[in-house]
Write an enzyme that holds these catalytic residues in place. Structure first.
Site, mmCIF file in Angstrom:
data_model
loop_
_atom_site.group_PDB
_atom_site.id
_atom_site.type_symbol
_atom_site.label_atom_id
_atom_site.label_comp_id
_atom_site.label_asym_id
_atom_site.label_seq_id
_atom_site.Cartn_x
_atom_site.Cartn_y
_atom_site.Cartn_z
ATOM 1 N N ARG A 94 3.951 -40.543 -41.148
ATOM 2 C CA ARG A 94 5.062 -39.865 -41.813
ATOM 3 C C ARG A 94 6.324 -40.007 -40.975
ATOM 4 O O ARG A 94 6.260 -39.926 -39.756
ATOM 5 C CB ARG A 94 4.744 -38.381 -41.994
ATOM 6 C CG ARG A 94 3.860 -38.082 -43.166
ATOM 7 C CD ARG A 94 3.281 -36.700 -43.120
ATOM 8 N NE ARG A 94 4.224 -35.666 -42.718
ATOM 9 C CZ ARG A 94 3.906 -34.383 -42.617
ATOM 10 N NH1 ARG A 94 2.681 -33.983 -42.890
ATOM 11 N NH2 ARG A 94 4.794 -33.494 -42.245
ATOM 12 N N ARG A 122 -1.380 -38.536 -36.168
ATOM 13 C CA ARG A 122 -1.696 -38.393 -37.605
ATOM 14 C C ARG A 122 -1.220 -39.610 -38.394
ATOM 15 O O ARG A 122 -0.126 -40.107 -38.198
ATOM 16 C CB ARG A 122 -1.022 -37.129 -38.131
ATOM 17 C CG ARG A 122 -1.103 -36.961 -39.640
ATOM 18 C CD ARG A 122 -0.875 -35.540 -40.066
ATOM 19 N NE ARG A 122 0.424 -34.996 -39.714
ATOM 20 C CZ ARG A 122 0.763 -33.708 -39.878
ATOM 21 N NH1 ARG A 122 -0.124 -32.853 -40.369
ATOM 22 N NH2 ARG A 122 1.957 -33.282 -39.545
ATOM 23 N N ARG A 138 6.544 -20.241 -46.149
ATOM 24 C CA ARG A 138 6.914 -20.607 -44.790
ATOM 25 C C ARG A 138 7.924 -19.660 -44.184
ATOM 26 O O ARG A 138 8.325 -19.831 -43.034
ATOM 27 C CB ARG A 138 7.538 -22.009 -44.798
ATOM 28 C CG ARG A 138 6.551 -23.106 -44.551
ATOM 29 C CD ARG A 138 7.302 -24.417 -44.643
ATOM 30 N NE ARG A 138 6.893 -25.326 -43.617
ATOM 31 C CZ ARG A 138 5.987 -26.290 -43.807
ATOM 32 N NH1 ARG A 138 5.371 -26.434 -44.947
ATOM 33 N NH2 ARG A 138 5.695 -27.096 -42.830
ATOM 34 N N ARG A 161 10.398 -28.703 -36.362
ATOM 35 C CA ARG A 161 9.404 -28.119 -37.275
ATOM 36 C C ARG A 161 8.554 -27.063 -36.573
ATOM 37 O O ARG A 161 8.253 -26.021 -37.141
ATOM 38 C CB ARG A 161 8.505 -29.216 -37.856
ATOM 39 C CG ARG A 161 9.167 -29.943 -39.032
ATOM 40 C CD ARG A 161 8.648 -31.363 -39.159
ATOM 41 N NE ARG A 161 7.229 -31.442 -39.385
ATOM 42 C CZ ARG A 161 6.446 -32.442 -38.941
ATOM 43 N NH1 ARG A 161 6.952 -33.427 -38.228
ATOM 44 N NH2 ARG A 161 5.158 -32.445 -39.222
ATOM 45 N N LYS A 214 -4.515 -27.802 -41.806
ATOM 46 C CA LYS A 214 -4.450 -27.124 -43.108
ATOM 47 C C LYS A 214 -4.771 -28.086 -44.259
ATOM 48 O O LYS A 214 -5.563 -27.768 -45.135
ATOM 49 C CB LYS A 214 -3.052 -26.526 -43.351
ATOM 50 C CG LYS A 214 -2.631 -25.488 -42.336
ATOM 51 C CD LYS A 214 -1.301 -24.846 -42.715
ATOM 52 C CE LYS A 214 -0.121 -25.797 -42.714
ATOM 53 N NZ LYS A 214 0.262 -26.289 -41.373
HETATM 54 P P1 ADP Z 1 4.154 -29.980 -41.686
HETATM 55 O O1 ADP Z 1 3.433 -28.689 -41.896
HETATM 56 O O2 ADP Z 1 3.469 -30.911 -40.738
HETATM 57 O O3 ADP Z 1 5.599 -29.799 -41.341
HETATM 58 P P2 ADP Z 1 4.207 -30.445 -44.591
HETATM 59 O O4 ADP Z 1 3.636 -31.641 -45.263
HETATM 60 O O5 ADP Z 1 3.610 -29.125 -44.875
HETATM 61 O O6 ADP Z 1 4.133 -30.800 -43.042
HETATM 62 O O7 ADP Z 1 5.769 -30.357 -44.898
HETATM 63 C C1 ADP Z 1 6.628 -31.424 -44.650
HETATM 64 C C2 ADP Z 1 8.073 -30.980 -44.815
HETATM 65 O O8 ADP Z 1 8.297 -30.563 -46.190
HETATM 66 C C3 ADP Z 1 8.497 -29.766 -44.001
HETATM 67 O O9 ADP Z 1 8.892 -30.114 -42.695
HETATM 68 C C4 ADP Z 1 9.656 -29.220 -44.831
HETATM 69 O O10 ADP Z 1 10.838 -29.952 -44.646
HETATM 70 C C5 ADP Z 1 9.196 -29.466 -46.248
HETATM 71 N N1 ADP Z 1 8.482 -28.274 -46.783
HETATM 72 C C6 ADP Z 1 7.153 -28.178 -47.051
HETATM 73 N N2 ADP Z 1 6.839 -26.950 -47.475
HETATM 74 C C7 ADP Z 1 7.998 -26.243 -47.491
HETATM 75 C C8 ADP Z 1 8.347 -24.900 -47.802
HETATM 76 N N3 ADP Z 1 7.414 -24.013 -48.195
HETATM 77 N N4 ADP Z 1 9.643 -24.533 -47.699
HETATM 78 C C9 ADP Z 1 10.570 -25.401 -47.301
HETATM 79 N N5 ADP Z 1 10.319 -26.668 -46.964
HETATM 80 C C10 ADP Z 1 9.049 -27.098 -47.044
#
Ligand code: ADP
Ligand code: ZN
Length: 216
Positions: free
Chosen positions: A162, A127, A88, A174, A13
């Site tokens: 990360r 990654r 999400r 996750r 994404k």
């Molecule tokens: P990934 O999709 O690999 O988990 P992201 O960079 O999108 O990585 O998100 C990292 C973390 O940030 C998530 O695991 C979550 O804890 C938090 N996060 C990101 N977007 C949201 C969201 N829309 N609602 C709640 N937590 C979020």
């Protein structure tokens, strides 16, 4: 053009949105990137978010929704945006609809990137991300290594893994959350007739071309 990127962790994404934003000239809004920037800068939001993120949990909806609302109300979103990592869960999807409705807008395209589980795991563990928050270029030790090991091709900063990508328990949590809470949103957007599925096992630029064909 108001676009939502869907797909599990590791489906690309962020990489795809990073290319698409240049071609469409609209902002790429990654909630994960915004949280990581705040954590790095030690802001109050960052302090709250880090407690959840490092354990692989979602940040609470109130916090995330308020952050997205204020970002979407910035003027660079007037001609559209690419949301990555939001919504999400169903509450966030409904809140997004409300936020947009206040400005007579709506989600126009939901792009669903799909990938086999084995490849998802390999992409997450390999990654690496540029540590410079003005760059954030995404690499992969296998499929997209840096020219000089450990150093970003674009800006010369150190590339890092990360924290949540280096912890097996956090990765599993996750992905579980994705399949139980986020994947059902595809049905939510399907009912609106705006979902486009793209098989993600190909070069990012080819994925971008497919997406551009949908939105043309
Ligand atoms: P990934 O999709 O690999 O988990 P992201 O960079 O999108 O990585 O998100 C990292 C973390 O940030 C998530 O695991 C979550 O804890 C938090 N996060 C990101 N977007 C949201 C969201 N829309 N609602 C709640 N937590 C979020
Ligand atoms: Zn960089």
């Amino acid at each position: 053009m108001n676009i939502v990127m869907m797909g599990a962790q590791g489906t690309g994404k962020g990489t795809v949105a990073g290319i698409l934003k240049e071609e469409l000239n609209i902002p790429h809004i990654s909630t994960g990137d915004i949280f990581r920037k705040n954590i790095k800068e030690g802001t109050e939001l960052g302090q709250i978010a880090s407690k959840y993120i490092n354990d692989g949990n979602l940040v609470p909806d109130e916090v995330t929704n308020a952050m997205v609302k204020s970002r979407l109300n910035e003027s660079d979103c007037d001609n559209g945006f690419i949301l990555d990592g939001y919504p999400r869960n169903i509450e966030q999807a409904e809140e997004l609809d409300r936020i947009l409705e206040e400005n007579s807008k709506k989600v126009e395209y939901a792009i669903n990137l799909t990938l086999e589980m084995e490849e998802i795991m390999s992409r997450i563990t390999n990654r690496r991300i540029c540590s410079n928050s003005g760059c954030k270029e995404i690499y992969n030790l296998v499929s997209k290594p840096t020219k000089v090991p450990g150093i970003c091709d674009k800006c010369g900063s150190e590339i890092l893994q990360r924290e949540d990508d280096s912890d097996e328990v956090a990765i599993k949590k996750r992905l579980d959350t994705y399949f139980s809470q986020t994947a059902p949103l595809i049905e939510y957007y399907n009912k609106k007739g705006i979902v486009h599925i793209v098989e993600s096992n190909k070069a990012p630029k080819d994925i971008v071309e497919e997406i551009k064909n949908f939105i043309r």
